[in-house]
Design a protein around this motif. Structure first.
Motif, PDB file in Angstrom:
ATOM      1  N   UNK A  22       0.820  -1.225   0.000  1.00 23.21           N
ATOM      2  CA  UNK A  22       0.000   0.000   0.000  1.00 23.21           C
ATOM      3  C   UNK A  22       0.845   1.263   0.000  1.00 23.21           C
ATOM      4  N   UNK A  23       2.133   1.144   0.277  1.00 17.63           N
ATOM      5  CA  UNK A  23       2.999   2.327   0.246  1.00 17.63           C
ATOM      6  C   UNK A  23       3.511   2.635  -1.150  1.00 17.63           C
ATOM      7  N   UNK A  24       3.304   1.713  -2.081  1.00 18.38           N
ATOM      8  CA  UNK A  24       3.852   1.889  -3.428  1.00 18.38           C
ATOM      9  C   UNK A  24       3.062   2.906  -4.243  1.00 18.38           C
ATOM     10  N   UNK A  25       3.760   3.589  -5.112  1.00 24.52           N
ATOM     11  CA  UNK A  25       3.082   4.314  -6.183  1.00 24.52           C
ATOM     12  C   UNK A  25       2.604   3.297  -7.210  1.00 24.52           C
ATOM     13  N   UNK A  26       1.522   3.606  -7.883  1.00 20.97           N
ATOM     14  CA  UNK A  26       1.070   2.713  -8.942  1.00 20.97           C
ATOM     15  C   UNK A  26       2.032   2.745 -10.125  1.00 20.97           C
ATOM     16  N   UNK A  27       2.806   3.818 -10.227  1.00 21.68           N
ATOM     17  CA  UNK A  27       3.781   3.943 -11.313  1.00 21.68           C
ATOM     18  C   UNK A  27       5.003   4.677 -10.766  1.00 21.68           C
ATOM     19  N   UNK A  28       6.068   3.923 -10.478  1.00 22.49           N
ATOM     20  CA  UNK A  28       7.265   4.524  -9.908  1.00 22.49           C
ATOM     21  C   UNK A  28       8.025   5.403 -10.896  1.00 22.49           C
ATOM     22  N   UNK A  29       7.724   5.271 -12.177  1.00 32.18           N
ATOM     23  CA  UNK A  29       8.432   6.103 -13.155  1.00 32.18           C
ATOM     24  C   UNK A  29       8.139   7.582 -12.942  1.00 32.18           C
ATOM     25  N   UNK A  30       7.028   7.880 -12.303  1.00 29.17           N
ATOM     26  CA  UNK A  30       6.686   9.271 -11.992  1.00 29.17           C
ATOM     27  C   UNK A  30       7.737   9.857 -11.057  1.00 29.17           C
ATOM     28  N   UNK A  31       8.127   9.087 -10.057  1.00 29.05           N
ATOM     29  CA  UNK A  31       9.158   9.555  -9.129  1.00 29.05           C
ATOM     30  C   UNK A  31      10.489   9.727  -9.840  1.00 29.05           C
ATOM     31  N   UNK A  32      10.817   8.774 -10.717  1.00 30.40           N
ATOM     32  CA  UNK A  32      12.097   8.853 -11.420  1.00 30.40           C
ATOM     33  C   UNK A  32      12.195  10.126 -12.253  1.00 30.40           C
TER      34      UNK A  32
ATOM     35  N   UNK B  99      17.654  -1.327   0.303  1.00 28.96           N
ATOM     36  CA  UNK B  99      18.048  -0.036   0.867  1.00 28.96           C
ATOM     37  C   UNK B  99      17.026   0.500   1.866  1.00 28.96           C
ATOM     38  N   UNK B 100      15.742   0.355   1.520  1.00 26.94           N
ATOM     39  CA  UNK B 100      14.674   0.931   2.327  1.00 26.94           C
ATOM     40  C   UNK B 100      13.641  -0.134   2.665  1.00 26.94           C
ATOM     41  N   UNK B 101      13.251  -0.185   3.925  1.00 27.48           N
ATOM     42  CA  UNK B 101      12.137  -1.017   4.365  1.00 27.48           C
ATOM     43  C   UNK B 101      10.961  -0.110   4.711  1.00 27.48           C
ATOM     44  N   UNK B 102       9.758  -0.529   4.339  1.00 30.81           N
ATOM     45  CA  UNK B 102       8.564   0.251   4.663  1.00 30.81           C
ATOM     46  C   UNK B 102       7.564  -0.658   5.359  1.00 30.81           C
TER      47      UNK B 102
ATOM     48  N   UNK C 162     -10.887   4.439  16.131  1.00 29.43           N
ATOM     49  CA  UNK C 162     -10.387   3.850  14.897  1.00 29.43           C
ATOM     50  C   UNK C 162      -9.129   3.017  15.139  1.00 29.43           C
ATOM     51  N   UNK C 163      -8.853   2.181  14.154  1.00 28.77           N
ATOM     52  CA  UNK C 163      -7.574   1.495  14.076  1.00 28.77           C
ATOM     53  C   UNK C 163      -6.624   2.452  13.354  1.00 28.77           C
ATOM     54  N   UNK C 164      -5.945   3.295  14.123  1.00 29.84           N
ATOM     55  CA  UNK C 164      -5.065   4.304  13.527  1.00 29.84           C
ATOM     56  C   UNK C 164      -3.675   3.706  13.310  1.00 29.84           C
ATOM     57  N   UNK C 165      -3.125   3.943  12.147  1.00 29.69           N
ATOM     58  CA  UNK C 165      -1.838   3.348  11.805  1.00 29.69           C
ATOM     59  C   UNK C 165      -1.005   4.314  10.971  1.00 29.69           C
ATOM     60  N   UNK C 166       0.265   4.017  10.906  1.00 27.37           N
ATOM     61  CA  UNK C 166       1.166   4.775  10.046  1.00 27.37           C
ATOM     62  C   UNK C 166       2.255   3.868   9.516  1.00 27.37           C
ATOM     63  N   UNK C 167       2.740   4.172   8.332  1.00 24.13           N
ATOM     64  CA  UNK C 167       3.863   3.454   7.746  1.00 24.13           C
ATOM     65  C   UNK C 167       5.100   4.345   7.792  1.00 24.13           C
ATOM     66  N   UNK C 168       6.203   3.752   8.151  1.00 22.76           N
ATOM     67  CA  UNK C 168       7.468   4.467   8.137  1.00 22.76           C
ATOM     68  C   UNK C 168       8.427   3.842   7.153  1.00 22.76           C
ATOM     69  N   UNK C 169       9.364   4.644   6.670  1.00 25.69           N
ATOM     70  CA  UNK C 169      10.437   4.151   5.796  1.00 25.69           C
ATOM     71  C   UNK C 169      11.734   4.161   6.590  1.00 25.69           C
TER      72      UNK C 169
END
Length: 400
Positions: free
Chosen positions: A54-64, A97-100, A294-301
């Motif tokens: 769920x942390x992924x972009x649908x298209x990582x080429x946008x970031x590139x 390199x990165x864990x999320x 709520x079930x409040x949550x957050x993702x970290x990198x």
């Protein structure tokens, strides 16, 4: 029956001992095979990630295109046992390199030296100072030892999806509904889908019982064994009464159950409601504001410690900074309904890039929605102290 990859198992086993177990060796072999080509990327502008999908972009080429860094990302589900097994047993930091992941892993992997401490003054972490403390100093990314191990990525406050017309609720979805619709309401009896993952489900049941003054729980995110037993006693009674039509375990099931209309209420991720409405029509189902919380949550990198020796930290920090920026924020809010730090930059990005008025307004609504929900309890953790006791009690519910 205990899960052999439970949180408690991870805590009890040393890195060396864990590698000796048959299960871990099997896991290591499987992951090694999966990451074989993944680890071969040698380009200096490539950052390699592993974590929740769920942390992924649908298209990582946008970031590139934006920052000149490409992402090779391997996804996993939100099972903390699987995540810890893969990271520890397979030494994924040698290749990643990165864990999320969700809050909790920093308390285990940070002090063990598997995550690097974040360099808050790194020149590529340009948005750090303007990022609100409510995000960057949250339990998601700061360990219990007070060390800043991560950068905030996304967050939300999970509740349940529902059909307003079927339960007699306002069509606009703005009223606060009780979790009684999930657990204890005659009009939804036999029309409820409940997630069979204890880490996602037992806490909101405790929250409901606390709101009804039926049970005192010190911390629904980290219940004691006796507290969990009382919650499970209630759930078993409701299960035997026919409250739950089915138990589900996957995101795809959430979408199918909602879009088919086979249930009226389901505790689920907010994107499942969005996906269901693509089939059913706009706002046919809603995602609940709740009375109790709520079930409040957050993702970290988090940066793998081995990455420090690969001469690629500048690009890694560029990606971490990207997580804090407007483009990532706008795309995640639009595509998944998730918020995160610096939502104002998301609105700014959408405006500058000619997004429709409706899309821009929805970004602002997402910010307001999350702010409204975050005023209520409770904040989850994937690594509760009493996980073994909770798991044992949860098995009673599953087996009832």
């Amino acid at each position: 029956m205990k899960d052999k990859f439970s949180t408690v198992s991870q805590l009890e086993l040393s890195r060396r001992g864990f590698l000796k177990t048959t299960a871990a060796i099997a896991g290591a072999a499987a992951i090694s095979q999966t990451f074989g080509s993944f680890a071969s990327a040698q380009s200096s502008n490539v950052v390699r990630g592993y974590g929740v999908t769920t942390s992924q972009l649908k298209d990582w080429s946008i970031m590139e295109k934006s920052i000149g860094v490409s992402m090779q990302f391997n996804g996993t589900n939100n099972s903390v046992g699987v995540f810890l097994r893969d990271v520890v047993a397979s030494s994924l930091g040698d290749q990643t390199d990165i864990f999320v992941f969700e809050s909790g892993t920093e308390d285990i992997l940070g002090p063990q030296g598997i995550y690097l401490k974040i360099d808050e003054k790194h020149p590529e972490l340009k948005l750090w100072d303007r990022t609100p403390d409510e995000w960057k100093r949250s339990e998601t990314v700061v360990g219990k030892d007070g060390v800043q191990y991560g950068v905030p990525v996304i967050g939300n406050a999970d509740s349940f999806g529902y059909y307003p017309d079927k339960i007699g609720a306002a069509a606009d979805g703005n009223e606060e509904l009780s979790w009684s619709l999930m657990f204890d309401d005659e009009k939804t009896k036999g029309k409820v889908a409940y997630d069979q993952t204890w880490s996602y489900s037992i806490g909101v049941a405790a929250l409901y019982l606390m709101g009804q003054k039926k049970l005192e729980v010190n911390d629904p995110a980290d219940m004691t064994g006796p507290e969990a037993a009382k919650v499970v006693d209630f759930l078993i009674e409701r299960k035997k009464a026919g409250q739950f039509r089915t138990l589900h375990s996957a995101f795809e099931e959430q979408i199918q159950l909602l879009s088919s209309g086979s249930v009226d209420v389901i505790n689920c991720w907010e994107p499942a409601v969005r996906e269901a409405n693509k089939t059913l029509g706009s706002d046919k189902t809603r995602y609940a504001y709740t009375k109790e919380g709520y079930f409040k949550w957050g993702h970290g990198a988090y940066i793998a410690s081995q990455a420090e020796g690969r001469n690629n930290l500048d690009n890694i920090y560029k990606v971490l900074n990207y997580y804090l920026g407007g483009e990532y924020r706008a795309l995640q809010a639009r595509d998944r309904g998730y918020a995160g730090p610096n939502m104002d930059l998301g609105v700014e990005y959408a405006t500058e890039n000619g997004w429709s008025k409706e899309d821009i307004e929805n970004l602002s609504k997402t910010e307001q929605k999350v702010a409204r929900k975050f005023t209520k309890p409770y904040t989850s953790t994937t690594t509760p102290t009493n996980a073994d006791a909770i798991e044992e009690e949860w098995q009673r519910f599953l087996n009832a």
